[in-house]
Motif scaffolding. Structure first.
Motif, PDB file in Angstrom:
ATOM      1  N   PHE A 284       3.377  18.433  10.162  1.00  0.00           N
ATOM      2  CA  PHE A 284       2.519  18.255   9.634  1.00  0.00           C
ATOM      3  C   PHE A 284       2.369  16.442   9.428  1.00  0.00           C
ATOM      4  N   LEU A 285       3.432  15.424   8.840  1.00  0.00           N
ATOM      5  CA  LEU A 285       3.252  14.461   9.195  1.00  0.00           C
ATOM      6  C   LEU A 285       3.097  13.774  10.668  1.00  0.00           C
ATOM      7  N   ARG A 286       3.613  14.112  12.016  1.00  0.00           N
ATOM      8  CA  ARG A 286       3.015  13.663  13.080  1.00  0.00           C
ATOM      9  C   ARG A 286       1.460  13.854  12.915  1.00  0.00           C
ATOM     10  N   GLU A 287       1.286  14.936  12.473  1.00  0.00           N
ATOM     11  CA  GLU A 287      -0.264  14.967  13.195  1.00  0.00           C
ATOM     12  C   GLU A 287      -1.285  14.369  11.911  1.00  0.00           C
ATOM     13  N   ASN A 288      -0.635  13.901  10.717  1.00  0.00           N
ATOM     14  CA  ASN A 288      -1.618  13.769   9.774  1.00  0.00           C
ATOM     15  C   ASN A 288      -1.023  11.762   9.188  1.00  0.00           C
ATOM     16  N   GLN A 289      -0.660  11.574  10.306  1.00  0.00           N
ATOM     17  CA  GLN A 289       0.549  10.116  10.047  1.00  0.00           C
ATOM     18  C   GLN A 289      -0.896   9.079   9.630  1.00  0.00           C
ATOM     19  N   ALA A 290      -1.294   8.498  10.519  1.00  0.00           N
ATOM     20  CA  ALA A 290      -2.206   7.379   9.537  1.00  0.00           C
ATOM     21  C   ALA A 290      -3.197   8.110   8.347  1.00  0.00           C
ATOM     22  N   ALA A 291      -3.394   8.966   7.771  1.00  0.00           N
ATOM     23  CA  ALA A 291      -3.411   9.442   6.893  1.00  0.00           C
ATOM     24  C   ALA A 291      -3.213   9.080   5.888  1.00  0.00           C
ATOM     25  N   ILE A 292      -1.616  10.211   5.502  1.00  0.00           N
ATOM     26  CA  ILE A 292      -0.993  10.034   4.891  1.00  0.00           C
ATOM     27  C   ILE A 292      -0.464   8.961   4.502  1.00  0.00           C
ATOM     28  N   GLY A 293      -0.549   7.540   6.017  1.00  0.00           N
ATOM     29  CA  GLY A 293      -0.212   6.639   5.647  1.00  0.00           C
ATOM     30  C   GLY A 293      -1.291   4.949   4.561  1.00  0.00           C
ATOM     31  N   SER A 294      -2.741   5.899   4.623  1.00  0.00           N
ATOM     32  CA  SER A 294      -3.470   4.984   4.421  1.00  0.00           C
ATOM     33  C   SER A 294      -3.899   5.530   3.476  1.00  0.00           C
TER      34      SER A 294
ATOM     35  N   ALA B 187      -2.304   5.011  -6.642  1.00  0.00           N
ATOM     36  CA  ALA B 187      -2.706   4.736  -7.458  1.00  0.00           C
ATOM     37  C   ALA B 187      -2.871   5.605  -8.503  1.00  0.00           C
ATOM     38  N   LEU B 188      -2.622   6.745  -8.048  1.00  0.00           N
ATOM     39  CA  LEU B 188      -2.036   8.201  -9.134  1.00  0.00           C
ATOM     40  C   LEU B 188      -0.933   7.988 -10.459  1.00  0.00           C
ATOM     41  N   PRO B 189      -0.398   7.805 -10.975  1.00  0.00           N
ATOM     42  CA  PRO B 189       0.512   7.481 -11.559  1.00  0.00           C
ATOM     43  C   PRO B 189       1.578   8.445 -11.754  1.00  0.00           C
ATOM     44  N   ASP B 190       3.148   8.427 -11.526  1.00  0.00           N
ATOM     45  CA  ASP B 190       3.926   9.491 -11.996  1.00  0.00           C
ATOM     46  C   ASP B 190       3.592  10.068 -12.077  1.00  0.00           C
TER      47      ASP B 190
END
Length: 121
Positions: A102-112, A118-121
């Motif tokens: 999934f990451l390989r196919e969506n890396q740019a979106a996930i990385g940016s 911004a979400l609290p942990d």
């Protein structure tokens, strides 16, 4: 030794969706993910070897290991004075394989994604 004695088979008052989110939160911490990946690669490691590889304080590494055991990702076995960890469920490998695919196919979106930052942990 398997899970801590405080883990019961009684259902928790959370929805399936909330429980699945906890699965991802368990693996959503980089050090816990590293532990799982090391054990998938090596099969089994002693607690001291894991501490050495992680390069973090022993107390912090122990917390991560305890979480992974508690949540069913790892098994622990005592041999004399040493604890040895291994993957408890072989489906873990498939889960991570799918995540990396999934990451390989969506890396740019996930990385940016700024929302995640911004979400609290």
């Amino acid at each position: 030794m398997a899970r801590p004695a405080t883990v019961t088979d009684e259902p928790v008052a959370l929805s399936d969706r909330e429980l699945v989110a906890r699965v991802f939160r368990t693996l959503g911490e980089a050090r816990r993910l590293s532990i799982v990946e090391m054990l998938l690669e090596r099969g089994e490691m002693s607690q001291s070897d894991l501490f050495r590889e992680l390069g973090i304080p022993q107390s912090r590494a122990s917390e991560h290991l305890q979480c992974l055991v508690w949540c069913g990702f790892l098994e622990v076995e005592r041999r004399g004075k040493r604890l040895h960890y291994r993957i408890a469920d072989p489906r873990t490998k498939t889960l991570l394989h799918l995540a990396y695919q999934f990451l390989r196919e969506n890396q740019a979106a996930i990385g940016s994604c700024r929302t995640l930052d911004a979400l609290p942990d």
